[in-house]
Scaffold this active site. Structure first.
Site, PDB file in Angstrom:
ATOM      1  N   HIS A  44      14.022  12.265  24.191  1.00  0.00           N
ATOM      2  CA  HIS A  44      14.211  12.201  26.276  1.00  0.00           C
ATOM      3  C   HIS A  44      14.865  13.365  26.665  1.00  0.00           C
ATOM      4  CE1 HIS A  44      16.537   9.784  28.573  1.00  0.00           C
ATOM      5  NE2 HIS A  44      15.744   9.103  28.690  1.00  0.00           N
ATOM      6  N   HIS A  52      14.323  14.369  36.468  1.00  0.00           N
ATOM      7  CA  HIS A  52      14.721  13.474  36.493  1.00  0.00           C
ATOM      8  C   HIS A  52      14.226  12.965  37.707  1.00  0.00           C
ATOM      9  CE1 HIS A  52      17.490   9.723  35.968  1.00  0.00           C
ATOM     10  NE2 HIS A  52      16.449   9.579  35.013  1.00  0.00           N
TER      11      HIS A  52
HETATM   12 CA    CA Z   1      12.669   8.916  32.043  1.00  0.00          CA
END
Ligand code: CA
Length: 335
Positions: free
Chosen positions: A32, A74
């Site tokens: 992630h 992000h």
């Molecule tokens: Ca993501």
């Protein structure tokens, strides 16, 4: 087959069947935002670290610059992970935020990436993560990200895939930008637009996934992320994706779901996690289930260790994989 005959033969085939079933239960580990538990999120250094662990996929979140370059970031904002407020103080919008879409790629390349901070306190969101003031990191482009992963696959012989997320398609649309089309073009150039390519494309906005599949010619596997409505991730009503009807509908154009971990259980009065029905709906319609996010330094209530966390998600719920900030830890429970 020499030496395997008579009564031993059925046993041999049983063993083969067992081995192939065991292989099927292997779980997919998605790094992630790279190796975000150890290095600032979405840096090439983090990608290299996650690749060395041998995770199955590495995630780049993608937004567009003013000059339409897909970059790995992000947020649609630059201020929680870079020094943009010091380098370009005048490019702040009225709401006090700095938007990637207001900057050219060459401007963004002058920024220094740091560990994620809270804008209110200016302190790190995760206390034990990478020191704020140290080292130099850049915002990578999607092309740089892909070339690093593919290059490392060549030199190491590993087959690490990529798991790109198209961020905020509606926001990009409002700025006259077609993020789905631009990103699909890059992915196609690098050989990822095939059914069996080592990729999943994820998005929180189902209409974009539907358009990718039905209008833009996307052949690769697609994952519908499921947010909580309170996050205001998009204009979509996510409660619809937690019903059997909603899951049946998206199953006509996606290959799996990426639910928030807490959508898959509720806690009973002794804080024991009890599965919701979402997993059974997804399985009924043949969808993969890749929940987000495992964090060693932020385990949810109800789980005292990563072992308990993975026991629940892998053994009880039998999900197909997990997003983790700590891909090295997730791998220990996944193979
Ligand atoms: Ca993501």
């Amino acid at each position: 087959m020499k030496g395997i005959k008579g009564e031993a033969m059925p046993l041999f085939f049983l063993l083969l069947i067992f081995m192939s079933c065991a292989h099927d239960t292997q779980k997919v580990v998605v790094a992630h935002r790279g190796a975000s538990g150890y290095l600032p999120e979405h840096t090439l250094e983090g990608v290299a670290m996650a690749h060395a662990w041998g995770v199955d996929y590495i995630e780049p979140d993608i937004v567009l610059t003013k000059d339409n370059h897909p970059i790995v970031l992000h947020d649609i904002h630059l201020d929680t992970t870079t020094d943009v407020s010091q380098k370009f103080p005048r490019k702040k919008r009225k709401n006090g935020r700095f938007y990637a879409v207001d900057f050219t790629l060459s401007e963004i390349k002058t920024l220094n990436v740091h560990e994620r901070i809270s804008l209110k306190t200016k302190k790190k969101v995760f206390k034990k993560r990478f020191p704020l003031a140290d080292s130099h990191f850049e915002v990578p482009t999607l092309v740089e990200f892909i070339e690093l992963v593919q290059g490392l696959n060549k030199t190491t012989g590993k087959k690490v895939g990529i798991y790109p997320e198209l961020k905020k398609p509606e926001f990009h649309q409002k700025h006259g930008k077609d993020i789905a089309k631009i990103v699909l073009k890059v992915l196609t150039q690098y050989g990822y637009n095939k059914q069996d390519a080592p990729i999943y494309v994820q998005c929180f906005y189902p209409p974009t996934l539907k358009r990718l599949r039905q209008k833009l010619g996307a052949k690769m596997p697609l994952i519908a992320l499921i947010a909580q409505n309170s996050w205001e991730e998009s204009s979509w009503d996510y409660s619809s994706l937690q019903t059997e009807e909603g899951i049946k509908e998206i199953a006509s154009y996606v290959n799996g779901i990426g639910p928030y971990t807490k959508q898959l259980y509720s806690l009973d009065n002794t804080d024991r996690p009890i599965p919701t029905k979402l997993v059974s709906y997804a399985k009924k319609y043949g969808l993969k289930i890749h929940p987000y996010t495992h964090r060693v330094d932020q385990l949810p209530k109800g789980f005292r260790s990563s072992k308990e966390f993975f026991n629940f998600f892998y053994k009880q719920l039998e999900v197909d994989g997990i997003f983790s900030d700590f891909g090295d830890v997730a791998l220990r429970f996944s193979k």
